[in-house]
Design a protein around this motif. Structure first.
Motif, short mmCIF file in Angstrom:
data_model
loop_
_atom_site.label_atom_id
_atom_site.label_comp_id
_atom_site.label_asym_id
_atom_site.label_seq_id
_atom_site.Cartn_x
_atom_site.Cartn_y
_atom_site.Cartn_z
N LEU A 89 0.81 -1.21 0.00
CA LEU A 89 0.00 0.00 0.00
C LEU A 89 0.85 1.27 0.00
O LEU A 89 0.33 2.38 -0.03
CB LEU A 89 -0.93 0.01 1.22
N GLY A 90 2.17 1.09 0.05
CA GLY A 90 3.08 2.23 -0.06
C GLY A 90 3.65 2.73 1.25
O GLY A 90 4.35 3.75 1.28
N HIS A 91 3.36 2.02 2.35
CA HIS A 91 3.84 2.47 3.65
C HIS A 91 5.08 1.68 4.07
O HIS A 91 5.42 0.65 3.47
CB HIS A 91 2.74 2.31 4.70
N VAL A 92 5.73 2.15 5.12
CA VAL A 92 6.89 1.48 5.69
C VAL A 92 6.44 0.76 6.96
O VAL A 92 5.58 1.25 7.70
CB VAL A 92 8.01 2.49 6.02
N THR A 93 6.99 -0.42 7.22
CA THR A 93 6.67 -1.14 8.44
C THR A 93 7.92 -1.32 9.29
O THR A 93 9.03 -1.40 8.78
CB THR A 93 6.08 -2.53 8.15
N VAL A 94 7.70 -1.38 10.60
CA VAL A 94 8.73 -1.80 11.54
C VAL A 94 8.15 -2.97 12.32
O VAL A 94 6.96 -2.97 12.64
CB VAL A 94 9.18 -0.66 12.47
N ARG A 95 8.97 -3.97 12.60
CA ARG A 95 8.46 -5.20 13.19
C ARG A 95 8.74 -5.24 14.68
O ARG A 95 9.88 -5.17 15.13
CB ARG A 95 9.10 -6.41 12.51
N GLY A 96 7.68 -5.32 15.46
CA GLY A 96 7.81 -5.41 16.91
C GLY A 96 6.54 -4.98 17.59
O GLY A 96 5.70 -4.29 17.02
N SER A 97 6.37 -5.41 18.85
CA SER A 97 5.19 -5.06 19.64
C SER A 97 5.61 -5.00 21.10
O SER A 97 6.78 -5.23 21.44
CB SER A 97 4.09 -6.10 19.45
N SER A 98 4.65 -4.71 21.97
CA SER A 98 4.96 -4.61 23.39
C SER A 98 5.41 -5.94 23.97
O SER A 98 6.09 -5.99 24.99
CB SER A 98 3.74 -4.10 24.17
N SER A 99 5.05 -7.05 23.31
CA SER A 99 5.41 -8.37 23.82
C SER A 99 6.69 -8.92 23.20
O SER A 99 7.28 -9.86 23.74
CB SER A 99 4.26 -9.36 23.57
N ARG A 100 7.15 -8.33 22.08
CA ARG A 100 8.34 -8.87 21.43
C ARG A 100 8.93 -7.83 20.49
O ARG A 100 8.28 -7.36 19.58
CB ARG A 100 7.97 -10.13 20.64
N GLY A 101 10.20 -7.48 20.72
CA GLY A 101 10.91 -6.58 19.82
C GLY A 101 10.45 -5.14 19.87
O GLY A 101 10.70 -4.37 18.94
N GLY A 102 9.81 -4.74 20.97
CA GLY A 102 9.21 -3.42 21.03
C GLY A 102 10.20 -2.27 21.01
O GLY A 102 10.01 -1.30 20.28
N VAL A 103 11.24 -2.36 21.81
CA VAL A 103 12.21 -1.26 21.91
C VAL A 103 12.93 -1.06 20.58
O VAL A 103 13.08 0.07 20.10
CB VAL A 103 13.24 -1.56 23.03
N LYS A 104 13.34 -2.15 19.96
CA LYS A 104 14.01 -2.06 18.65
C LYS A 104 13.09 -1.42 17.62
O LYS A 104 13.53 -0.58 16.82
CB LYS A 104 14.43 -3.46 18.20
N ALA A 105 11.82 -1.80 17.63
CA ALA A 105 10.87 -1.25 16.67
C ALA A 105 10.66 0.25 16.90
O ALA A 105 10.57 1.03 15.95
CB ALA A 105 9.54 -1.99 16.76
#
Length: 221
Positions: A89-105
């Motif tokens: 759709l033309g957007h950028v994503t970052v992978r992570g959530s509060s339960s996993r990888g959140g700080v990095k995201a």
């Protein structure tokens, strides 16, 4: 026999389906949309805050006004397909959530916001709830990026509400009217985010979001 599905092909179909569905919705923005767009043009960072259950109509509206967004997606297998759809759709994503990888995201999102002048999209009560209770990530992101938080809510007039899901997911019916409410930008504190300060900021955000367009609520919501 296990049949594997190519995430690339699936994301292509889902993205096309999503575009077609969103194109039928009659969005009715309320609030100072021009000011929000102007902030983006002036490179003043923004975080668009929404409830997890309203992600379909709110992001659908966001897709109609800007392609300069960065969105958080979980690191799960389902998240891989969702990320590919969002990227198509033309957007950028970052992978992570509060339960996993959140700080990095969060740190990656700050870099994308600054380097590509993109607004962040944040489901503030996700990914698992409790419903309509913001979590601290949005405050950390806004403070680190020097961004204002813009609450957004959607109230499609005809929708399927999935009440068995924790977020009461809202699926707007095609061709329905969909009022979208855009709140005033909330500037977060520059104080150190102690537990007490974080609680205070989250309460401010929660109150703004719950009040936004509240007169549109029906017994179904």
């Amino acid at each position: 026999m296990k049949i594997s599905i190519d995430p690339g092909k699936l994301s292509f179909v889902l993205a096309a389906f999503y575009r077609a569905w969103v194109a039928t919705l009659r969005f009715e923005p309320h609030g100072n949309l021009d000011e929000i767009l102007k902030r983006g043009q002036d490179r003043r960072p923004l975080v668009l805050a929404l409830w997890h259950g309203e992600i379909f109509p709110v992001t659908g509206f966001g897709h109609t006004i800007s392609s300069d967004l960065v969105t958080f997606v979980s690191q799960s297998k389902d998240g891989e397909v969702i990320a590919r759809v969002i990227e198509r759709l033309g957007h950028v994503t970052v992978r992570g959530s509060s339960s996993r990888g959140g700080v990095k995201a969060l740190l990656q999102a700050v870099r994308v916001m600054a380097g590509q002048n993109r607004m962040a999209v944040f489901t503030v009560d996700g990914p698992r709830g409790p419903r309509h209770k913001p979590k601290g990530g949005v405050i950390y992101l806004a403070q680190k990026a020097g961004a204002a938080i813009v609450p957004m809510r959607a109230y499609p007039k005809r929708a399927k509400i999935f009440k068995k899901s924790w977020d009461h997911f809202v699926l707007p019916m095609p061709f329905t009217r969909c009022p979208v409410y855009i709140g005033e930008p909330m500037e977060v504190t520059d104080e150190k985010l102690t537990e007490a300060v974080l609680v205070r900021e989250l309460e401010r955000l929660e109150q703004q979001m719950l009040a936004l367009g509240a007169h549109e609520l029906t017994t179904d919501r």
